[in-house]
Design an enzyme around this catalytic site. Structure first.
Site, PDB file in Angstrom:
ATOM      1  N   TYR A  46       0.852  -1.191   0.005  1.00 18.41           N
ATOM      2  CA  TYR A  46       0.030   0.230   0.087  1.00 18.41           C
ATOM      3  C   TYR A  46       0.770   1.352  -0.062  1.00 18.41           C
ATOM      4  CZ  TYR A  46      -4.721  -1.543   0.903  1.00 18.41           C
ATOM      5  OH  TYR A  46      -5.954  -2.237   0.530  1.00 18.41           O
TER       6      TYR A  46
ATOM      7  N   LYS B  23       3.254 -15.444   1.753  1.00 11.33           N
ATOM      8  CA  LYS B  23       3.058 -15.815   0.210  1.00 11.33           C
ATOM      9  C   LYS B  23       4.776 -16.483   0.224  1.00 11.33           C
ATOM     10  CE  LYS B  23       1.507 -17.538  -3.707  1.00 11.33           C
ATOM     11  NZ  LYS B  23       0.418 -18.656  -3.662  1.00 11.33           N
TER      12      LYS B  23
ATOM     13  N   ASP C  96      -3.353 -17.877  -0.072  1.00 13.48           N
ATOM     14  CA  ASP C  96      -4.422 -18.559  -1.023  1.00 13.48           C
ATOM     15  C   ASP C  96      -5.069 -19.917  -0.060  1.00 13.48           C
ATOM     16  OD1 ASP C  96      -2.008 -19.852  -1.302  1.00 13.48           O
ATOM     17  OD2 ASP C  96      -2.266 -20.458  -3.407  1.00 13.48           O
TER      18      ASP C  96
ATOM     19  N   ASP D 161     -12.313  -9.104   4.561  1.00 12.30           N
ATOM     20  CA  ASP D 161     -13.628  -8.835   3.941  1.00 12.30           C
ATOM     21  C   ASP D 161     -14.121 -10.471   3.706  1.00 12.30           C
ATOM     22  OD1 ASP D 161     -13.488  -6.088   3.269  1.00 12.30           O
ATOM     23  OD2 ASP D 161     -14.421  -6.435   1.338  1.00 12.30           O
TER      24      ASP D 161
ATOM     25  N   ASP E 210      -6.201  -6.820   4.164  1.00  5.99           N
ATOM     26  CA  ASP E 210      -7.444  -6.290   3.365  1.00  5.99           C
ATOM     27  C   ASP E 210      -8.663  -7.128   2.942  1.00  5.99           C
ATOM     28  OD1 ASP E 210      -9.020  -4.124   2.482  1.00  5.99           O
ATOM     29  OD2 ASP E 210      -8.111  -4.411   0.387  1.00  5.99           O
TER      30      ASP E 210
HETATM   31  C1  IPM Z   1     -10.353  -1.152   4.264  1.00 10.26           C
HETATM   32  C2  IPM Z   1     -10.707  -0.568   3.100  1.00 10.26           C
HETATM   33  C3  IPM Z   1      -9.362   0.539   2.812  1.00 10.26           C
HETATM   34  C4  IPM Z   1      -8.179  -0.377   2.637  1.00 10.26           C
HETATM   35  C5  IPM Z   1      -9.604   1.439   1.429  1.00 10.26           C
HETATM   36  C6  IPM Z   1     -10.870   2.287   1.636  1.00 10.26           C
HETATM   37  C7  IPM Z   1      -8.451   2.321   1.141  1.00 10.26           C
HETATM   38  O1  IPM Z   1     -10.910  -1.250   2.200  1.00 10.26           O
HETATM   39  O2  IPM Z   1     -10.154  -0.418   5.360  1.00 10.26           O
HETATM   40  O3  IPM Z   1     -10.206  -2.354   4.348  1.00 10.26           O
HETATM   41  O4  IPM Z   1      -8.001  -0.918   1.399  1.00 10.26           O
HETATM   42  O5  IPM Z   1      -7.633  -0.347   3.453  1.00 10.26           O
HETATM   43 MG    MG Z   2     -11.156  -3.410   2.703  1.00  9.73          MG
END
Ligand code: IPM
Ligand code: MG
Length: 358
Positions: A141, A191, A223, A251, A247
């Site tokens: 990032y 990885k 993975d 999710d 990240d």
């Molecule tokens: C998160 C979001 C952020 C990230 C974005 C909005 C920059 O997806 O906090 O997970 O990628 O960290």
């Molecule tokens: Mg995110």
């Protein structure tokens, strides 16, 4: 001395959900919590006013506060800003970087009342309680060099995936310390079969494990970790990983709990300052409709009380109130299913307040 909390509602559903969370904070204030609440602009809404996603005054206020509550940033309105450094997301990334908020805690806990809302079978997810520890201020990032440029008559995009030993060790410690308070297991995700940076990552985690003989360390390729998260998520206790893998995996882990609308997060620096935000985004498709789930943001307030304000009592009461509201069958659209009562963002917020006051 009063502690300072800065609220940054941001974009999309951000203002609606932070409104409900502020009410919960104010309810704590009425019961004796000594805090000063201020507000500021970040993301697209800051860009619209100041031409910057992270105006200096917001950054200054953030630096001077004990904790920050952030809604969400971004939306289609700002998608075609050509200068990447002015995009709403840069407001969030800038806050993380400037405040040194390297340690991101993303708990994925399944409320038993929501077992039906998960897309996985109840026996796979019931009782789920994972903590993802994501490194937040390094990795691909932020790595340099980065950019898009012309090479041999063709456009080339590039980023750099880089971690120093000290960055790895610092986030590793967060994970091992966290595991000590839980089931004493850390799974480090990398990885290392392909990427040198994660070969180093693995080495450092191994070395650190010697200092924590009471914690069991395992390693998993990213993975496989993605697969294991949906195959048998309860095998995990604490997962520690870099910025981008974290990240993505967070999710996936969020969805196991029924809805990403339920998951809070904390981002901490070495000075104990923290930024608290729901794991979900700004959901521009439902913004302004009173449909968004405010619970992740309300639960982020609970995390703030626990990790930055050292007020576990209020935190537990907020979490209890959320549980009560779910027990009562109240659901926003994202977690609704037949037999439950569908409520709006503000109705959900009010219900939590009532339960909190009880
Ligand atoms: C998160 C979001 C952020 C990230 C974005 C909005 C920059 O997806 O906090 O997970 O990628 O960290
Ligand atoms: Mg995110």
């Amino acid at each position: 001395m009063s502690r300072r909390i800065l609220v940054l509602p941001g974009d999309g559903i951000g203002p609606e959900i932070t409104d409900e969370a502020i009410k919960v904070l104010q309810a704590c204030q009425r019961q004796g919590l000594d805090v000063i609440i201020d507000e500021g602009l970040v993301g697209g809404s800051a860009y619209d006013v100041h031409g910057e996603p992270l105006p200096v005054e917001t950054l200054d206020k953030a630096k001077a506060s004990d904790a920050i509550l952030l809604g969400a940033v971004g939306g289609p309105k700002w998608d075609d800003i050509d200068d990447l450094s002015k995009r709403p997301e840069k407001g969030l990334l800038g806050l993380r970087k400037q405040l040194g908020l390297f340690g991101n805690l993303r708990p994925a806990i399944l409320y038993p009342q929501l077992v039906e809302a998960s897309s996985l079978k109840p026996d796979v997810v019931s009782g789920l309680d994972i903590m993802i520890v994501r490194e937040l201020t390094g990795g691909i990032y932020f790595g340099q060099p980065r950019g898009i440029e012309e090479r041999n008559g063709e456009r080339v995009g590039f980023n750099t995936y880089v971690y120093s030993a000290s960055e790895i060790e610092r986030i590793g410690r967060v994970a091992f310390e966290m595991a000590r308070k839980r089931d004493k297991r850390v799974c480090s995700v990398d990885k290392a079969n392909v990427l040198e940076v994660t070969i180093l990552w693995r080495e450092i985690m191994e070395r650190l494990a010697e200092e924590y003989p009471d914690v069991e360390l395992s390693h998993m390729y990213v993975d496989n970790a993605a697969m294991q998260l949906v195959r048998e998520p309860k095998q995990f206790d604490v997962i520690v990983t870099g910025n981008m893998f974290g990240d993505i995996l967070s999710d996936a882990a969020a969805m196991l709990t029924g809805s990403i609308g339920m998951l809070p997060s904390a981002s901490l620096n070495e000075r104990g300052q923290g930024m608290y935000e729901p794991c979900h985004g700004s959901a521009p498709d439902i913004a302004g409709q009173g449909m968004a789930n405010p619970l992740a943001t309300i639960l982020s307030v609970a995390m703030m009380l626990r990790y930055s304000l050292d007020e576990p009592g209020y935190a537990a009461r907020i979490e209890g109130a959320v549980g009560n509201v779910l027990d009562d069958g109240l659901r926003t659209a994202d977690i609704a299913y037949p037999g439950t009562q569908r409520v709006s963002t503000s109705e959900m917020g009010e219900a939590v307040l009532d339960a909190f006051a009880r």
